[in-house]
Scaffold this motif. Structure first.
Motif, PDB file in Angstrom:
ATOM      1  N   ALA A   1      52.109  65.128  22.563  1.00 28.52           N
ATOM      2  CA  ALA A   1      52.493  65.120  21.148  1.00 28.52           C
ATOM      3  C   ALA A   1      54.006  65.182  20.966  1.00 28.52           C
ATOM      4  O   ALA A   1      54.489  65.549  19.892  1.00 28.52           O
ATOM      5  CB  ALA A   1      51.828  66.282  20.418  1.00 28.52           C
ATOM      6  N   ASP A   2      54.760  64.807  21.992  1.00 30.26           N
ATOM      7  CA  ASP A   2      56.216  64.785  21.907  1.00 30.26           C
ATOM      8  C   ASP A   2      56.640  63.749  20.858  1.00 30.26           C
ATOM      9  O   ASP A   2      56.335  62.563  20.996  1.00 30.26           O
ATOM     10  CB  ASP A   2      56.802  64.432  23.273  1.00 30.26           C
ATOM     11  N   GLY A   3      57.365  64.187  19.829  1.00 26.10           N
ATOM     12  CA  GLY A   3      57.830  63.282  18.794  1.00 26.10           C
ATOM     13  C   GLY A   3      59.271  62.866  18.962  1.00 26.10           C
ATOM     14  O   GLY A   3      59.828  62.203  18.083  1.00 26.10           O
ATOM     15  N   ILE A   4      59.903  63.248  20.069  1.00 32.43           N
ATOM     16  CA  ILE A   4      61.300  62.883  20.333  1.00 32.43           C
ATOM     17  C   ILE A   4      61.393  61.840  21.434  1.00 32.43           C
ATOM     18  O   ILE A   4      61.940  60.751  21.229  1.00 32.43           O
ATOM     19  CB  ILE A   4      62.126  64.139  20.678  1.00 32.43           C
TER      20      ILE A   4
ATOM     21  N   TYR B   1      50.678  67.120  29.274  1.00 35.49           N
ATOM     22  CA  TYR B   1      50.362  68.418  28.671  1.00 35.49           C
ATOM     23  C   TYR B   1      49.829  68.156  27.265  1.00 35.49           C
ATOM     24  O   TYR B   1      50.585  67.802  26.357  1.00 35.49           O
ATOM     25  CB  TYR B   1      51.599  69.319  28.664  1.00 35.49           C
ATOM     26  N   GLU B   2      48.532  68.298  27.125  1.00 35.01           N
ATOM     27  CA  GLU B   2      47.838  67.905  25.902  1.00 35.01           C
ATOM     28  C   GLU B   2      48.318  68.709  24.695  1.00 35.01           C
ATOM     29  O   GLU B   2      48.258  69.947  24.686  1.00 35.01           O
ATOM     30  CB  GLU B   2      46.331  68.086  26.073  1.00 35.01           C
ATOM     31  N   GLY B   3      48.826  67.993  23.685  1.00 37.30           N
ATOM     32  CA  GLY B   3      49.244  68.618  22.438  1.00 37.30           C
ATOM     33  C   GLY B   3      50.616  69.260  22.458  1.00 37.30           C
ATOM     34  O   GLY B   3      51.093  69.721  21.422  1.00 37.30           O
ATOM     35  N   TYR B   4      51.274  69.304  23.603  1.00 35.23           N
ATOM     36  CA  TYR B   4      52.597  69.921  23.697  1.00 35.23           C
ATOM     37  C   TYR B   4      53.635  69.032  23.008  1.00 35.23           C
ATOM     38  O   TYR B   4      53.543  67.818  23.008  1.00 35.23           O
ATOM     39  CB  TYR B   4      53.023  70.096  25.162  1.00 35.23           C
TER      40      TYR B   4
ATOM     41  N   HIS C   1      58.160  68.746  22.546  1.00 35.55           N
ATOM     42  CA  HIS C   1      59.241  68.263  23.415  1.00 35.55           C
ATOM     43  C   HIS C   1      59.706  69.270  24.469  1.00 35.55           C
ATOM     44  O   HIS C   1      59.945  68.905  25.616  1.00 35.55           O
ATOM     45  CB  HIS C   1      60.430  67.845  22.543  1.00 35.55           C
ATOM     46  N   ARG C   2      59.866  70.524  24.093  1.00 37.89           N
ATOM     47  CA  ARG C   2      60.339  71.549  25.034  1.00 37.89           C
ATOM     48  C   ARG C   2      59.113  72.277  25.582  1.00 37.89           C
ATOM     49  O   ARG C   2      58.664  73.278  25.023  1.00 37.89           O
ATOM     50  CB  ARG C   2      61.306  72.519  24.340  1.00 37.89           C
ATOM     51  N   LEU C   3      58.597  71.779  26.691  1.00 40.58           N
ATOM     52  CA  LEU C   3      57.347  72.307  27.243  1.00 40.58           C
ATOM     53  C   LEU C   3      57.463  73.787  27.544  1.00 40.58           C
ATOM     54  O   LEU C   3      56.514  74.550  27.328  1.00 40.58           O
ATOM     55  CB  LEU C   3      56.978  71.538  28.515  1.00 40.58           C
ATOM     56  N   HIS C   4      58.612  74.214  28.041  1.00 41.94           N
ATOM     57  CA  HIS C   4      58.820  75.617  28.414  1.00 41.94           C
ATOM     58  C   HIS C   4      58.929  76.516  27.185  1.00 41.94           C
ATOM     59  O   HIS C   4      58.840  77.741  27.309  1.00 41.94           O
ATOM     60  CB  HIS C   4      60.097  75.747  29.243  1.00 41.94           C
TER      61      HIS C   4
ATOM     62  N   ASP D   1      51.049  78.599  26.438  1.00 38.35           N
ATOM     63  CA  ASP D   1      51.309  77.243  26.934  1.00 38.35           C
ATOM     64  C   ASP D   1      52.671  77.114  27.613  1.00 38.35           C
ATOM     65  O   ASP D   1      52.786  76.491  28.676  1.00 38.35           O
ATOM     66  CB  ASP D   1      51.196  76.233  25.792  1.00 38.35           C
ATOM     67  N   GLY D   2      53.714  77.687  27.000  1.00 35.39           N
ATOM     68  CA  GLY D   2      55.028  77.618  27.621  1.00 35.39           C
ATOM     69  C   GLY D   2      55.058  78.275  28.982  1.00 35.39           C
ATOM     70  O   GLY D   2      55.616  77.728  29.944  1.00 35.39           O
ATOM     71  N   GLU D   3      54.439  79.441  29.069  1.00 29.02           N
ATOM     72  CA  GLU D   3      54.379  80.143  30.354  1.00 29.02           C
ATOM     73  C   GLU D   3      53.599  79.338  31.396  1.00 29.02           C
ATOM     74  O   GLU D   3      53.951  79.325  32.582  1.00 29.02           O
ATOM     75  CB  GLU D   3      53.742  81.523  30.191  1.00 29.02           C
ATOM     76  N   ASN D   4      52.532  78.669  30.966  1.00 34.66           N
ATOM     77  CA  ASN D   4      51.746  77.862  31.902  1.00 34.66           C
ATOM     78  C   ASN D   4      52.591  76.753  32.499  1.00 34.66           C
ATOM     79  O   ASN D   4      52.510  76.466  33.704  1.00 34.66           O
ATOM     80  CB  ASN D   4      50.526  77.274  31.194  1.00 34.66           C
ATOM     81  N   TYR D   5      53.408  76.111  31.654  1.00 35.40           N
ATOM     82  CA  TYR D   5      54.272  75.055  32.186  1.00 35.40           C
ATOM     83  C   TYR D   5      55.300  75.622  33.160  1.00 35.40           C
ATOM     84  O   TYR D   5      55.529  75.061  34.240  1.00 35.40           O
ATOM     85  CB  TYR D   5      54.991  74.311  31.052  1.00 35.40           C
ATOM     86  N   ILE D   6      55.934  76.737  32.798  1.00 32.32           N
ATOM     87  CA  ILE D   6      56.923  77.351  33.680  1.00 32.32           C
ATOM     88  C   ILE D   6      56.298  77.715  35.024  1.00 32.32           C
ATOM     89  O   ILE D   6      56.888  77.506  36.093  1.00 32.32           O
ATOM     90  CB  ILE D   6      57.537  78.589  33.009  1.00 32.32           C
ATOM     91  N   ASN D   7      55.084  78.236  34.990  1.00 31.79           N
ATOM     92  CA  ASN D   7      54.389  78.564  36.237  1.00 31.79           C
ATOM     93  C   ASN D   7      54.125  77.323  37.063  1.00 31.79           C
ATOM     94  O   ASN D   7      54.224  77.331  38.294  1.00 31.79           O
ATOM     95  CB  ASN D   7      53.068  79.274  35.929  1.00 31.79           C
TER      96      ASN D   7
END
Length: 306
Positions: free
Chosen positions: A238-241, A264-267, A269-272, A278-284
């Motif tokens: 869902a990144d709009g940038i 990353y479904e529904g995320y 632009h800044r995944l972290h 969700d942010g923590e999951n990406y960082i992990n």
């Protein structure tokens, strides 16, 4: 975890602001991180400290024209052409060499596009030290929500030939940064995220994007340490940038031996910086990918500390 602020002087004598996030014990890996457009290395919140808590030292800098590397208003957005951007990245990487532990290179958004260009065309003697590349929402093309009009682009290029250092404000829609609107407002209100580029710098950014999306710039099979390209590409659907579809297509064309493309479904632009968890999951996921590619993963690096 400790942090260190400093500076790095480029080959043409320009001083760039630097910051390092260091693990409390012996590091098992090093990560050089390249930030995006209208951004700086101090906007990444818990991302870098979490990596440091897992044994990964993070080295970053404010790119020329951005953040604390701007010393006067006329320098805002004055990145120079792509050759200058890549030379700054190359010089900074060399400043952390030789590395006693595996070295990784990562970029977000515009920085992700720059890392792709570096993996394709950076000096071979530097790339041979890079164990792997990571890309977060790389700028391969605009999402339709953020794409400038063709008239704006053409006029900007024409004026830029006469006045390359002329500044132009190109504000990102802060509502598209993260589903956590507090994150977007923080970026919007940060005076160091000034949304200003020079016509020369913006033209270089568009040229890099066009070359990446068209396949004119390609990352080869042997872009990293040991003649192997190891690359992880992550993008929110869902990144709009930056365009998720363009990144997915580029990833499908890569011939790297060690390649990962993870949507990353529904995320946004800044995944972290997405809402918990969700942010923590990406960082992990970033930490896990790096630790899986070091020589001797350590037990104490197995679990992040958030």
């Amino acid at each position: 975890m400790t942090t260190e602020e400093g500076s790095f002087t480029t080959d043409d004598g320009f001083k760039l602001y630097t910051k390092t996030w260091k693990t409390a014990g012996p590091a098992v890996a090093r990560l050089v991180f390249i930030h995006g457009f209208s951004d700086h290395c101090n906007t990444y919140g818990g991302f870098f400290p979490t990596l440091a808590s897992r044994g990964i030292d993070v080295y970053s800098f404010d790119q020329r024209g951005w953040g604390r590397s701007v010393h006067k208003p006329a320098e805002k957005g004055d990145t120079g052409p792509t050759s200058r951007v890549l030379a700054d990245i190359d010089g900074f990487i060399k400043s952390v060499l030789p590395s006693p532990v595996p070295l990784f290179l990562m970029g977000h958004s515009m920085g992700g596009g720059e890392v792709l260009c570096f993996a394709a065309n950076g000096p071979a003697e530097t790339r041979e030290h890079i164990r792997g590349y990571l890309l977060e929402s790389p700028f391969v093309d605009f999402d339709p929500k953020s794409k400038p009009s063709s008239i704006t682009v053409v006029l900007g290029r024409l004026v830029g030939k006469l006045m390359p250092k002329r500044q132009m404000v190109n504000a990102l829609d802060w509502k598209l940064v993260s589903r956590d609107q507090a994150v977007g407002m923080r970026i919007r209100d940060d005076p160091l995220c000034h949304d200003t580029g020079t016509l020369e710098g913006l033209a270089g950014l568009l040229d890099r994007t066009g070359a990446l999306s068209s396949g004119k710039i390609r990352v080869g099979k042997a872009a990293g340490e040991g003649g192997v390209t190891r690359i992880s590409i992550a993008h929110g659907t869902a990144d709009g940038i930056c365009s998720f579809a363009a990144t997915k297509h580029l990833a499908s064309q890569l011939e790297a031996k060690d390649k990962e493309f993870k949507p990353y479904e529904g995320y946004y632009h800044r995944l972290h910086d997405e809402p918990k968890p969700d942010g923590e999951n990406y960082i992990n996921d970033v930490g896990n990918w790096i630790l899986a590619r070091i020589d001797k993963p350590v037990e104490e690096a197995a679990k992040p500390k958030l």
